[in-house]
Design an enzyme around this catalytic site. Structure first.
Site, mmCIF file in Angstrom:
data_model
loop_
_atom_site.group_PDB
_atom_site.id
_atom_site.type_symbol
_atom_site.label_atom_id
_atom_site.label_comp_id
_atom_site.label_asym_id
_atom_site.label_seq_id
_atom_site.Cartn_x
_atom_site.Cartn_y
_atom_site.Cartn_z
ATOM 1 N N PRO A 1 17.861 -14.605 32.700
ATOM 2 C CA PRO A 1 16.615 -13.835 32.736
ATOM 3 C C PRO A 1 16.402 -13.071 31.426
ATOM 4 O O PRO A 1 17.326 -12.944 30.622
ATOM 5 C CB PRO A 1 16.857 -12.857 33.885
ATOM 6 C CG PRO A 1 18.336 -12.629 33.849
ATOM 7 C CD PRO A 1 18.962 -13.923 33.416
ATOM 8 N N GLU A 2 15.216 -12.520 31.281
ATOM 9 C CA GLU A 2 14.874 -11.761 30.071
ATOM 10 C C GLU A 2 15.712 -10.488 29.962
ATOM 11 O O GLU A 2 16.077 -10.078 28.868
ATOM 12 C CB GLU A 2 13.374 -11.428 30.086
ATOM 13 C CG GLU A 2 12.869 -10.658 28.886
ATOM 14 C CD GLU A 2 12.921 -11.445 27.571
ATOM 15 O OE1 GLU A 2 13.299 -12.639 27.574
ATOM 16 O OE2 GLU A 2 12.598 -10.849 26.521
ATOM 17 N N ALA A 3 16.027 -9.878 31.113
ATOM 18 C CA ALA A 3 16.885 -8.679 31.098
ATOM 19 C C ALA A 3 17.642 -8.607 32.410
ATOM 20 O O ALA A 3 17.141 -9.043 33.449
ATOM 21 C CB ALA A 3 16.033 -7.427 30.915
ATOM 22 N N HIS B 1 18.222 -10.274 27.284
ATOM 23 C CA HIS B 1 18.671 -11.589 26.814
ATOM 24 C C HIS B 1 18.863 -11.530 25.302
ATOM 25 O O HIS B 1 19.841 -12.063 24.745
ATOM 26 C CB HIS B 1 17.631 -12.646 27.183
ATOM 27 C CG HIS B 1 18.101 -14.063 26.988
ATOM 28 N ND1 HIS B 1 18.295 -14.610 25.741
ATOM 29 C CD2 HIS B 1 18.427 -15.047 27.867
ATOM 30 C CE1 HIS B 1 18.706 -15.864 25.869
ATOM 31 N NE2 HIS B 1 18.804 -16.158 27.161
ATOM 32 N N ARG C 1 14.744 -19.015 25.135
ATOM 33 C CA ARG C 1 15.419 -18.206 24.106
ATOM 34 C C ARG C 1 16.806 -18.754 23.755
ATOM 35 O O ARG C 1 17.502 -19.324 24.594
ATOM 36 C CB ARG C 1 15.582 -16.765 24.601
ATOM 37 C CG ARG C 1 14.315 -15.954 24.596
ATOM 38 C CD ARG C 1 14.668 -14.484 24.608
ATOM 39 N NE ARG C 1 13.525 -13.613 24.846
ATOM 40 C CZ ARG C 1 12.662 -13.231 23.916
ATOM 41 N NH1 ARG C 1 12.784 -13.685 22.679
ATOM 42 N NH2 ARG C 1 11.670 -12.412 24.205
#
Ligand code: DMJ
Length: 653
Positions: free
Chosen positions: A521-523, A473, A545
């Site tokens: 998502p974060e990644a 992200h 974020r």
């Protein structure tokens, strides 16, 4: 032999009857023992006088002709100024860290004055050290010596100026002129106006709950309705307040800005025994205070920013000048994250100080801040880069790279951002920053940027030459960066860089759109038959974020393509639906689930970045226009140092 031990001996020999007592003569005296001074013959007197004058000549010869003996004696007999402790700095501002041992001369004098055993040894050691330092100076390049002298002179001048100051102790007086665009027009389109008002209401909800449940603490736990402390800030408090100041200002939340300012005045305290992350404290606290100053002109923010900047300086005391990641701001002792490859410092951390430190020099008149970050560049430019790429790890002692891992997301990201923005903030005079940025982008394009079979452009991670087809992200900020840098791109590549920005924006939008909650998502990965989807459980979270919204904002400003506002609004709706709770806004543990599991943290960057970028996305371009402002990596706006405003020197540091 020390002069002090010679004098009593001489006194005894000359004194009447000195040789008469048993203690004075010892065993083998002969006839002289019985004779009084009156019994000396003329020749004896003459010989004695000769011995006496030879001795005096010897002593004074030593005083005046042996190297440094005058300094030694001034310490022993006259207690030179070097022995006095320095007066307290004006206004209690911390000083530059003292030289180890307080400098050779002061050390020698102090040792001699103490007169204890071994003082001569110490004097000798100090003198040897002084000689060594002198030799080192001689080995420096003339330009380095000139720079050191200039720096010392400027420091003295600045101290003198600072002492004259009334009201701003330790800082030069400065006429505040608000940069263009600190406030903007209402959006002309009523629908846009309404959306922007909604975002302001979100800010109010986040702020009011922080105030109600966690006032003065770092962050809010919106579910349990209490404070949240992060060890990134040690026990410095008030991260949300400082991070939110400029957002409150540009949203014209005047009452809230005023109460935040009062808190800073009365409570923001850096005299704490705290081990902090240099990077986080810099981007959030120093960056937040600098922006608050440039927007409002309130002196308290300038003073606090410089005070904190000074506290961070010991982090640079490493053999290379590459700063430590962690610093105890009381003891000045630094270290690196224990998990970082071979004791390395992190590229995204030491590479994300430049903008703030240049402004600290600008506002304090003290060049030391800019010197520190320019030295980081010097170290980097001396190193070979694998395939032109910058590894994430650099050892601050050896000056060598650690593991050859390269990322435009976590551990690498804002280093690249700051190269570009340093050039822009210098009114496009920082040619070195510009070159480093475009060279790096060239290498990134060649080695890291790939297109999926479904046509999505992504930026992979590079591990010793092998690609991991994963994008964080955090990496999504790069869309905005490429577009922002398009203007200066070499070889007529402007259109190409804008296009690259647009493609990254589309991929990151897809990463949101392919989840149940429409939050990214974060990644996410491009392997194992998936595209832009997280496959590992520990990569499915969203912690409020900003990076995707940040890229929408840049793309909107630079293209005015309405889809970016549309995508931004989708994010607003998702935030309202899944992250908003009674007590504020919370992150989500799994964005692919249909039911929210909240992580119970309202991150301070939600107020400083996510909501600010959303607000700007629905504002006119006259609010914080890019010709006059650049945003630090925490979205704190810093003014461009225009060369025609007398900032030529800052721009060339
Ligand atoms: C922020 O603190 C900054 O943007 C930083 O550069 C990395 N990411 C967080 C928010 O995601």
């Amino acid at each position: 032999m020390p002069a002090a031990s010679l004098l009593p001996l001489f006194g005894s020999a000359a004194g009447p009857g000195a040789l008469g007592g048993p203690a004075g003569g010892g065993a083998g005296g002969g006839g002289r023992k019985a004779a009084g001074p009156g019994a000396f013959r003329l020749t004896e007197k003459f010989v004695l006088l000769l011995v006496f004058s030879a001795f005096i000549t010897l002593c004074f010869g030593a005083i005046f002709f042996l190297p440094d003996s005058s300094k030694l004696l001034s310490g022993v007999f006259f207690h030179s100024a070097a022995l006095q402790p320095p007066p307290p700095p004006p206004g209690g501002q911390p000083r530059a860290p003292p030289q180890p041992g307080g400098g050779p001369v002061a050390g020698a004098a102090a040792a001699a004055a103490a007169g204890g055993a071994g003082s001569l040894e110490r004097i000798r050691a100090d003198h040897e050290r002084a000689l060594r330092e002198a030799k080192e100076t001689l080995q420096k390049l003339p330009e380095e010596i000139r720079r050191d002298i200039r720096q010392d002179k400027e420091k003295l001048l600045q101290d003198a100026r600072g002492r004259k100051e009334a009201g701003a102790p330790g800082l030069p007086q400065r006429l505040f002129r608000q940069p263009v665009g600190a406030v903007g027009q209402e959006p002309a389109d009523p629908a846009v106006r309404q959306r922007r008002a909604k975002i302001k209401e979100m800010m109010k909800h986040a702020w009011d709950n922080y105030k109600r449940y966690a006032w003065g603490l770092n962050e809010l736990k919106p579910i349990s309705k209490q404070g949240h402390s992060s060890n990134l800030f040690g026990n410095i408090q008030g991260a949300t307040i400082v991070d939110a100041l400029d957002t409150l200002y540009i949203m014209e939340m005047k009452e809230e800005f005023k109460e935040a300012k009062e808190w800073v005045e009365k409570n923001l305290d850096f005299n704490v025994n705290a081990e902090i992350s240099v990077f986080e404290v810099n981007i959030r606290f120093v960056g937040g205070l600098l922006s608050a100053y440039y927007l409002s002109g309130e002196e308290v923010f300038r003073k606090k920013a410089v005070e904190l900047g000074e506290k961070l300086l010991p982090a640079f005391n490493t053999p290379t000048g590459i700063p430590w990641a962690l610093l105890n701001i009381k003891s000045g002792i630094g270290r690196n994250w224990p998990w970082a490859s071979g004791g390395s410092s992190i590229l995204a951390e030491f590479g994300t100080l430049h903008l703030e430190f240049v402004h600290l020099s600008h506002l304090s008149g003290n060049p030391v801040f800019a010197e520190k970050v320019m030295n980081i560049r010097k170290v980097l430019n001396r190193l070979d880069k694998p395939e032109g790429l910058y590894p994430n790890y650099l050892n601050p002692s050896s000056g060598q790279w650690g593991q050859h891992h390269v990322s435009i997301g976590g551990l690498g990201d804002s280093f690249y951002e700051y190269l570009l923005k340093a050039w822009l903030m210098s009114d496009k005079t920082d040619e070195e920053g510009k070159k480093m940025y475009y060279d790096a982008v060239q290498a990134i394009e060649t080695h890291l940027i790939r297109k999926s079979s479904g046509g999505l452009t992504y930026i992979a991670e590079w591990k010793g030459g092998l690609l991991e087809h994963k994008m964080g992200h955090l990496t999504c900020f790069a869309g905005g960066m490429f577009a922002l840098g398009a203007d200066g791109a070499p070889n007529d590549k402007m259109g190409h860089h804008i296009e690259l920005g647009a493609e990254i924006a589309r991929t990151c939008h897809e990463s949101y759109d392919r989840t149940s909650m429409k939050l990214g998502p974060e990644a996410f990965r491009f392997d194992g038959g998936v595209e832009a989807i997280a496959t590992r459980q520990n990569e499915k979270y969203y912690i409020l974020r900003p990076e995707v919204i940040e890229t929408y904002m840049y793309m909107w400003r630079l293209t005015h393509d309405p889809k970016y506002r549309q995508w931004g609004w989708e994010a607003v709706e998702a935030l309202e639906k899944h992250c908003r709770v009674d007590g504020g806004y919370s992150g989500i543990r799994d964005v692919y689930n249909n039911h929210e599991s909240h992580d119970d943290v309202q991150q301070s960057f939600f107020l400083s970045e996510t909501l600010k970028y959303l607000y700007l996305l629905f504002s006119e371009d006259d609010l914080l226009p890019f010709e006059h402002w650049i945003f630090n990596t925490e979205a704190h706006p810093l003014p461009v140092l225009h060369k025609d405003d007398g900032n030529k020197e800052e721009n060339q540091k």
